[in-house]
Write a protein that holds these residues in place. Sequence first.
Motif, PDB file in Angstrom:
ATOM      1  N   VAL A  24     -15.800 -10.982 -12.919  1.00  0.00           N
ATOM      2  CA  VAL A  24     -15.683 -10.383 -11.592  1.00  0.00           C
ATOM      3  C   VAL A  24     -14.395 -10.780 -10.880  1.00  0.00           C
ATOM      4  CG1 VAL A  24     -16.747 -10.273  -9.309  1.00  0.00           C
ATOM      5  CG2 VAL A  24     -18.179 -10.256 -11.351  1.00  0.00           C
ATOM      6  N   MET A  82     -21.837  -6.215   0.020  1.00  0.00           N
ATOM      7  CA  MET A  82     -22.797  -6.550  -1.029  1.00  0.00           C
ATOM      8  C   MET A  82     -24.240  -6.526  -0.534  1.00  0.00           C
ATOM      9  SD  MET A  82     -20.817  -9.459  -3.298  1.00  0.00           S
ATOM     10  CE  MET A  82     -22.281  -9.832  -4.232  1.00  0.00           C
ATOM     11  N   ASP A  98     -26.636  -3.058  -1.440  1.00  0.00           N
ATOM     12  CA  ASP A  98     -26.880  -2.826  -2.869  1.00  0.00           C
ATOM     13  C   ASP A  98     -27.985  -1.792  -3.009  1.00  0.00           C
ATOM     14  OD1 ASP A  98     -29.562  -4.669  -3.929  1.00  0.00           O
ATOM     15  OD2 ASP A  98     -28.795  -4.941  -1.897  1.00  0.00           O
ATOM     16  N   GLY A 106     -24.252  -2.099  -7.548  1.00  0.00           N
ATOM     17  CA  GLY A 106     -23.161  -1.938  -6.605  1.00  0.00           C
ATOM     18  C   GLY A 106     -22.176  -0.889  -7.080  1.00  0.00           C
ATOM     19  N   TYR A 142     -17.458  -5.515  -6.232  1.00  0.00           N
ATOM     20  CA  TYR A 142     -18.661  -4.795  -5.790  1.00  0.00           C
ATOM     21  C   TYR A 142     -19.268  -3.979  -6.931  1.00  0.00           C
ATOM     22  CZ  TYR A 142     -21.524  -1.644  -2.895  1.00  0.00           C
ATOM     23  OH  TYR A 142     -22.552  -0.920  -2.341  1.00  0.00           O
ATOM     24  N   MET A 191     -21.439  -5.918  -9.408  1.00  0.00           N
ATOM     25  CA  MET A 191     -22.582  -6.646  -8.876  1.00  0.00           C
ATOM     26  C   MET A 191     -23.820  -6.486  -9.762  1.00  0.00           C
ATOM     27  SD  MET A 191     -24.066  -6.640  -4.995  1.00  0.00           S
ATOM     28  CE  MET A 191     -24.480  -4.909  -4.977  1.00  0.00           C
ATOM     29  N   LYS A 250     -25.985 -10.742  -6.813  1.00  0.00           N
ATOM     30  CA  LYS A 250     -25.277 -11.194  -5.612  1.00  0.00           C
ATOM     31  C   LYS A 250     -25.048 -12.705  -5.591  1.00  0.00           C
ATOM     32  CE  LYS A 250     -27.554  -7.852  -2.574  1.00  0.00           C
ATOM     33  NZ  LYS A 250     -28.395  -7.747  -1.385  1.00  0.00           N
ATOM     34  N   ILE A 299     -22.297 -14.280  -7.746  1.00  0.00           N
ATOM     35  CA  ILE A 299     -20.971 -13.839  -7.308  1.00  0.00           C
ATOM     36  C   ILE A 299     -20.558 -14.585  -6.038  1.00  0.00           C
ATOM     37  CG2 ILE A 299     -19.701 -11.865  -6.357  1.00  0.00           C
ATOM     38  CD1 ILE A 299     -21.198 -10.098  -8.352  1.00  0.00           C
ATOM     39  N   ARG A 300     -21.481 -14.715  -5.090  1.00  0.00           N
ATOM     40  CA  ARG A 300     -21.168 -15.433  -3.846  1.00  0.00           C
ATOM     41  C   ARG A 300     -20.929 -16.918  -4.112  1.00  0.00           C
ATOM     42  NH1 ARG A 300     -25.810 -12.282  -0.318  1.00  0.00           N
ATOM     43  NH2 ARG A 300     -24.484 -10.565   0.407  1.00  0.00           N
TER      44      ARG A 300
END
Length: 624
Positions: free
Chosen positions: A19, A71, A74, A79, A232, A235, A240, A243-244
Motif C-alpha cells: 500500500v 477510508m 468503505d 475501497g 484507498y 483497502m 482499514k 493500513i492505519r
Amino acid sequence: MSEERKRLAALALGAVGVVYGDIGTSPLYTLKEVFGEHGVAATHSNVLGGLSLVFWSLLIVVSVKYVLFIMRADNKGEGGIMALMALAQRSVREMPRLRMAIALLGIFGAALFYGDGVITPAISVLSAVEGLQVATPALEQWVVPVTLVVILALFWLQKHGTDRIGAVFGPVCVVWFLALAAFGLAGIVRHPSVLAALSPAYGVDFFLRNRAEAFFALGAVVLAVTGTEALYADMGHFGKRPIRLAWFNLVLPALVINYFGQGALVLADPRALANPFYHLVPRPLLYPTIALATAATVIASQAVISGAFSMTREAMQLGYLPRMRVVHTSHEMSGQIFVPWINRVLLVLIVAVVLGFRSSSNLASAYGIAVTGTMVITTLLALVVARFRWRWSVPAVVATGVGLLVVDLGFFSANLVKIESGGWFPLALGLGIFALMTTWRRGRELVVREIRHGGLAVDPFIRTMVDHPPPRVQGTAVFLTANADAIPHALLHNLKHNKVLHERNVLLTVEVLETPVAEAEERFQWQALEGGFGRLLFRFGFAEDPDIPRALALCGQRGGPGFDLMDTTFFLSRETVVAAERRPGMAPWRDHLFAFLARNALPATAFFRIPGNRLIELGAPVEI
C-alpha cells in the motif's frame, strides 16, 4: 502473541510493502522538483516554507482526508473510487439525476486512476535508477535500460499475487522506511533549525512572498502525496486497521524525518539540490541505497498495479468494462487478484512512457493532473456519502468540503499548467478510458433493450405450452437471460429446432449489487411457475465472482429448488453485436467500438464458471 495480533502484524507488514510503496518513494524526487531547475529559489525561508507545505500536505491529505475520512467510506470493506461510486449511488436511490452525475464522476475518476497507474511506476523506478548517475556520471546512459529491465521483472511478478509479493516486499519496505528515517535524522542533527518548518506559519509566509511561483510550486509539492488513491483502492486487500497502523507508526514519521533531513542538507549545501535524496546518503552506502531504492520503487509500482486490478474487477461487475479473466492469488483475502489483460496493457504503456520521457524530471512535468483530478472526485463522492448515508448536517458537509476541496483544487489547478509540457498524456489516456467505459455501459443498455423489445412475454408463452404441450425430456434446462419477464431466445431456438422441452425449465437472471458482497438472505430468489417453469434470480456483490454452478448447489441447501448438475443443461444466447447505421443510440464510432469490445470479451460461460460439457450456446445477432 495471540493469533489475532499475529495476523494484524502480518497484514500491517504486507500493507507497508504493497500500500505505501508509492508514497514511500516520493522523497526520491519531490524536493528536487520543488527547488530544482524549474522550482523556487532555495533560500532559507523558501526551504522552510516548502518543507512546511510538504508536512501539512501529508497531514491534511493523507492522514486526515484519506486515512481518517475517506477510508470510513468503505463499501463493506472494499475501497477505491468504483466502490465509493457504488456506495454514493446507493445513498441517493431516489434521485436519478444525482445518481447519473455520480456515475459520470466515478467513471471519470476511475479513468484518471488508470492514467496515474501508468505514470507512477515509470517515474518511481526512473527516479531510483537515476542514483547511478549521482554515484558515477558515466552510468547515465544505463538509466533507461536498467529501468526497463526492472519494470519487466515487476510485471512478471504480478502473477504470483499481492499476498506473496507483500510477504517479500513488506520486510524490504520496512528497511526502506527505517533507512529514510536514519538518513533524514542525520541531516536534521546537522541543521536542527529546520524543524521550525513544522509550523504552518512558514507555509503561509511561502505563499505571501512567492505568490505566483508558490502556486506553481504546489504542482511539485503534490508529488509528496501521490499514492493516496492506491492506498484507498488497496483497502480491500488488507483492511482499514492494518493500513492505519502502518501509516501512523512507521510510514508518516519516516517520511517527515527524511524530508526535513533533505531540507537541512539543502540549507547547508545548495549544491545538493541536483538530487537532495542521494546527496543525503553517506558515500559508502550509496550503491546499497540505490539497490534498496530500486526495490522500493518496484513496491511503489505494486501499490498502483494491485489497485488497478481491484478497480477493474469492480468496474466489470458494475457493467463499465468488458468481462476479463480474473485470477485469485490468495486463499485468505478474496480481494487479492491478478487480471492478466490489464497487466499486459499497463506494461506496454509504461514501457512506452519510459522510452518517451526518459527521465524523472520530464515525467514530473506530466505527473499530477490525473492523480489530483481523482482526488477531487473522491472528495465529492465521499461528501455525498457523508450527507445522504451518514446523515451529516449540511453545515458539517459544507465545512468539511470547503476544507478538503480548497487543498484538492489548489493542487489540481497548479498542475493544469503542466498540460503543454507532458500533462496531456495522462489526461488523454484518461479521456480515452472514459470513452471506452461509457461506451461499454451504454452499449450493454442498448443490447438489453433490444433483447427485451424482441422477447415474448413469459405468462402467455407458458399458457400455450400448458395447453399444447410439446414432448418433454428428462432433466433440468437453465436458460440465462437478462430479462426475466421475457422468454429467452435460447429457449425459443431450442423449442424450434429440437421440438422438445425439458421436464423443468429455469429462467435464470444474474444481478450485480452495489455492495461488494451479497448477504445470505438476498443471495437468491425463486418463483415457481406452472408447466414446469420457474424464475431464479441470483445476486452477487461487485467484488464477488459469479460462480453459477456453486450458487445452484447452495440454492438447494438454503431452502430453494435442488439441482443435480449432472442432470442440468445450461442454454445461453450468445449475442453477436452488429453496428446498424440507421438505429438511434450511439455515434457510429461508438457502435463499432462496442462491437469490437463485445467480440473480445471473456465469454459469459467462462465468466459464470459454467462447465463446457453442460452447455449449449445458440447465436443471436443483435443490432444496436
